[in-house]
Design a protein around this motif. Structure first.
Motif, PDB file in Angstrom:
ATOM      1  N   MET A   1       0.835  -1.180   0.000  1.00 40.85           N
ATOM      2  CA  MET A   1       0.000   0.000   0.000  1.00 40.85           C
ATOM      3  C   MET A   1       0.879   1.242   0.000  1.00 40.85           C
ATOM      4  SD  MET A   1      -3.445  -0.625   2.255  1.00 40.85           S
ATOM      5  CE  MET A   1      -2.680  -0.832   3.837  1.00 40.85           C
ATOM      6  N   GLY A   2       1.428   1.612  -1.152  1.00 40.85           N
ATOM      7  CA  GLY A   2       2.322   2.745  -1.278  1.00 40.85           C
ATOM      8  C   GLY A   2       1.690   4.067  -0.894  1.00 40.85           C
ATOM      9  N   LEU A   3       0.410   4.239  -1.142  1.00 38.13           N
ATOM     10  CA  LEU A   3      -0.276   5.493  -0.823  1.00 38.13           C
ATOM     11  C   LEU A   3      -0.525   5.646   0.676  1.00 38.13           C
ATOM     12  CD1 LEU A   3      -3.059   5.530  -3.570  1.00 38.13           C
ATOM     13  CD2 LEU A   3      -1.015   6.945  -3.497  1.00 38.13           C
ATOM     14  N   PRO A  40     -18.319  -3.230  -4.718  1.00 40.67           N
ATOM     15  CA  PRO A  40     -19.147  -4.259  -4.070  1.00 40.67           C
ATOM     16  C   PRO A  40     -18.296  -5.274  -3.302  1.00 40.67           C
ATOM     17  CG  PRO A  40     -18.832  -4.824  -6.353  1.00 40.67           C
ATOM     18  CD  PRO A  40     -18.134  -3.511  -6.138  1.00 40.67           C
ATOM     19  N   LEU A  41     -17.538  -4.803  -2.333  1.00 40.24           N
ATOM     20  CA  LEU A  41     -16.614  -5.658  -1.606  1.00 40.24           C
ATOM     21  C   LEU A  41     -17.333  -6.454  -0.529  1.00 40.24           C
ATOM     22  CD1 LEU A  41     -13.624  -3.170  -1.260  1.00 40.24           C
ATOM     23  CD2 LEU A  41     -14.159  -4.708  -3.140  1.00 40.24           C
ATOM     24  N   LYS A  42     -16.706  -7.585  -0.145  1.00 42.59           N
ATOM     25  CA  LYS A  42     -17.285  -8.458   0.874  1.00 42.59           C
ATOM     26  C   LYS A  42     -16.238  -8.741   1.937  1.00 42.59           C
ATOM     27  CE  LYS A  42     -20.283 -10.739  -2.418  1.00 42.59           C
ATOM     28  NZ  LYS A  42     -20.522 -11.919  -3.204  1.00 42.59           N
ATOM     29  N   ASP A  43     -16.686  -9.039   3.126  1.00 43.24           N
ATOM     30  CA  ASP A  43     -15.787  -9.348   4.237  1.00 43.24           C
ATOM     31  C   ASP A  43     -14.702  -8.284   4.386  1.00 43.24           C
ATOM     32  OD1 ASP A  43     -17.156 -11.700   4.872  1.00 43.24           O
ATOM     33  OD2 ASP A  43     -15.992 -12.866   3.429  1.00 43.24           O
ATOM     34  N   ILE A  44     -15.123  -7.032   4.426  1.00 47.23           N
ATOM     35  CA  ILE A  44     -14.178  -5.926   4.549  1.00 47.23           C
ATOM     36  C   ILE A  44     -13.645  -5.892   5.978  1.00 47.23           C
ATOM     37  CG2 ILE A  44     -13.808  -3.452   4.265  1.00 47.23           C
ATOM     38  CD1 ILE A  44     -16.274  -3.389   2.444  1.00 47.23           C
ATOM     39  N   GLU A  45     -12.342  -5.838   6.094  1.00 46.34           N
ATOM     40  CA  GLU A  45     -11.710  -5.806   7.411  1.00 46.34           C
ATOM     41  C   GLU A  45     -11.402  -4.380   7.867  1.00 46.34           C
ATOM     42  OE1 GLU A  45      -8.352  -8.350   6.502  1.00 46.34           O
ATOM     43  OE2 GLU A  45      -9.350 -10.008   7.525  1.00 46.34           O
ATOM     44  N   GLY A  54      -6.908  12.933   0.472  1.00 47.60           N
ATOM     45  CA  GLY A  54      -7.795  12.210  -0.436  1.00 47.60           C
ATOM     46  C   GLY A  54      -7.480  10.734  -0.538  1.00 47.60           C
ATOM     47  N   VAL A  55      -6.557  10.236   0.270  1.00 48.22           N
ATOM     48  CA  VAL A  55      -6.175   8.823   0.212  1.00 48.22           C
ATOM     49  C   VAL A  55      -7.246   7.969   0.889  1.00 48.22           C
ATOM     50  CG1 VAL A  55      -4.479   7.099   0.960  1.00 48.22           C
ATOM     51  CG2 VAL A  55      -3.712   9.316   0.115  1.00 48.22           C
ATOM     52  N   VAL A  56      -7.618   6.896   0.178  1.00 43.39           N
ATOM     53  CA  VAL A  56      -8.614   5.949   0.659  1.00 43.39           C
ATOM     54  C   VAL A  56      -8.029   4.554   0.526  1.00 43.39           C
ATOM     55  CG1 VAL A  56     -10.875   4.926   0.165  1.00 43.39           C
ATOM     56  CG2 VAL A  56     -10.561   7.367  -0.060  1.00 43.39           C
ATOM     57  N   TRP A  57      -8.321   3.688   1.483  1.00 44.31           N
ATOM     58  CA  TRP A  57      -7.939   2.289   1.333  1.00 44.31           C
ATOM     59  C   TRP A  57      -9.018   1.398   1.921  1.00 44.31           C
ATOM     60  CZ3 TRP A  57      -5.910   5.409   5.068  1.00 44.31           C
ATOM     61  CH2 TRP A  57      -5.961   4.964   6.388  1.00 44.31           C
ATOM     62  N   LEU A  58      -9.115   0.211   1.333  1.00 46.05           N
ATOM     63  CA  LEU A  58     -10.061  -0.795   1.789  1.00 46.05           C
ATOM     64  C   LEU A  58      -9.325  -2.124   1.798  1.00 46.05           C
ATOM     65  CD1 LEU A  58     -11.722   0.989  -0.693  1.00 46.05           C
ATOM     66  CD2 LEU A  58     -13.515   0.100   0.753  1.00 46.05           C
ATOM     67  N   LYS A  59      -9.473  -2.882   2.868  1.00 45.57           N
ATOM     68  CA  LYS A  59      -8.882  -4.215   2.960  1.00 45.57           C
ATOM     69  C   LYS A  59     -10.014  -5.204   3.143  1.00 45.57           C
ATOM     70  CE  LYS A  59      -4.585  -3.000   5.317  1.00 45.57           C
ATOM     71  NZ  LYS A  59      -3.784  -3.282   6.536  1.00 45.57           N
ATOM     72  N   GLN A  60      -9.963  -6.289   2.369  1.00 45.68           N
ATOM     73  CA  GLN A  60     -10.954  -7.343   2.529  1.00 45.68           C
ATOM     74  C   GLN A  60     -10.231  -8.675   2.719  1.00 45.68           C
ATOM     75  OE1 GLN A  60     -13.535  -7.567  -0.886  1.00 45.68           O
ATOM     76  NE2 GLN A  60     -11.865  -7.545  -2.328  1.00 45.68           N
ATOM     77  N   LYS A  61     -10.929  -9.652   3.278  1.00 44.79           N
ATOM     78  CA  LYS A  61     -10.294 -10.938   3.593  1.00 44.79           C
ATOM     79  C   LYS A  61      -9.806 -11.659   2.347  1.00 44.79           C
ATOM     80  CE  LYS A  61     -12.713 -11.740   7.891  1.00 44.79           C
ATOM     81  NZ  LYS A  61     -13.676 -12.536   8.627  1.00 44.79           N
ATOM     82  N   HIS A  62     -10.603 -11.631   1.277  1.00 46.14           N
ATOM     83  CA  HIS A  62     -10.269 -12.380   0.067  1.00 46.14           C
ATOM     84  C   HIS A  62     -10.518 -11.512  -1.158  1.00 46.14           C
ATOM     85  CE1 HIS A  62     -10.382 -15.932   2.627  1.00 46.14           C
ATOM     86  NE2 HIS A  62     -11.579 -15.537   3.046  1.00 46.14           N
ATOM     87  N   GLY A  78      -8.845  -6.868  -5.531  1.00 45.63           N
ATOM     88  CA  GLY A  78      -7.841  -7.527  -4.707  1.00 45.63           C
ATOM     89  C   GLY A  78      -8.153  -7.385  -3.228  1.00 45.63           C
ATOM     90  N   THR A  79      -7.298  -7.966  -2.394  1.00 40.47           N
ATOM     91  CA  THR A  79      -7.515  -7.877  -0.949  1.00 40.47           C
ATOM     92  C   THR A  79      -7.286  -6.460  -0.443  1.00 40.47           C
ATOM     93  OG1 THR A  79      -5.253  -8.590  -0.565  1.00 40.47           O
ATOM     94  CG2 THR A  79      -6.959 -10.291  -0.487  1.00 40.47           C
ATOM     95  N   GLU A  80      -6.507  -5.664  -1.179  1.00 41.46           N
ATOM     96  CA  GLU A  80      -6.281  -4.271  -0.815  1.00 41.46           C
ATOM     97  C   GLU A  80      -6.574  -3.380  -2.017  1.00 41.46           C
ATOM     98  OE1 GLU A  80      -2.339  -3.766   0.723  1.00 41.46           O
ATOM     99  OE2 GLU A  80      -2.674  -5.222   2.315  1.00 41.46           O
TER     100      GLU A  80
END
Length: 175
Positions: A1-3, A40-45, A54-62, A78-80
């Motif tokens: 996650m470079g940003l 439409p992400l699932k199982d977001i951690e 303005g930086v945004v990040w989302l992590k999901q299990k799979h 992807g997961t990130e």
């Protein structure tokens, strides 16, 4: 996650847990004037948003693959997923690929042009434009709740039967 540096994480709003993360993702998309079904992400951690940069990040299990039915397109998340956002634009996007013919193409920018169009760009400057409506998910509106009919418990039913029996006995004696 470079940003997503430690400095960005320290200033960002962060949320963990699938339910709150899904809700915050929809709120954030609305805030930047993007359709609510774009991610439409699932199982977001974890979801994070630094409004200043303005930086945004989302992590999901799979990793997941989602098919946008209206335009018949597969998109892989992807997961990130990271990006830099502003109103009407998502730039420096990572973690998102779209299937074109037989190959997966990286998507690195998304922007809305006029009210009804959304454009996806690749690092090679190729782009595709679709109707925004293909990425809108109808909001779930909770119907007005009615009080459920109260079922009588067995003790209440017994009390009613006894009261009826007493009334019948009184009626017979009076007759």
């Amino acid at each position: 996650m470079g940003l997503v540096t430690e400095e960005v994480r320290a200033k960002a709003e962060m949320y963990t847990g699938d339910e709150i993360c899904r809700e915050k993702t929809k709120v954030f998309l609305k805030e930047i004037s993007m359709p609510n079904g774009l991610l439409p992400l699932k199982d977001i951690e974890e979801v994070g948003y630094d409004r200043e940069s303005g930086v945004v990040w989302l992590k999901q299990k799979h990793s997941i693959t989602h098919k946008f039915q209206e335009i018949d397109k597969l998109v892989s998340y992807g997961t990130e997923v990271t990006a830099v956002v502003e109103t009407g634009k998502i730039k420096k996007l990572t973690g998102v690929k779209a299937k074109e013919l037989l190959i997966w193409v990286t998507v690195n920018e998304i922007f809305t042009e006029d009210k009804g169009k959304i454009t996806f760009k690749t690092p090679t400057t190729l782009s595709r434009t679709f109707p925004v409506s293909a990425f809108i998910v109808p909001e779930e509106v909770e119907p007005a709740k009615e009080e459920p009919a109260k079922e009588k418990t067995s003790s209440e039913a017994t009390e009613v039967k006894e009261a009826v029996a007493v009334k019948e006995t009184v009626a017979v004696k009076e007759a």
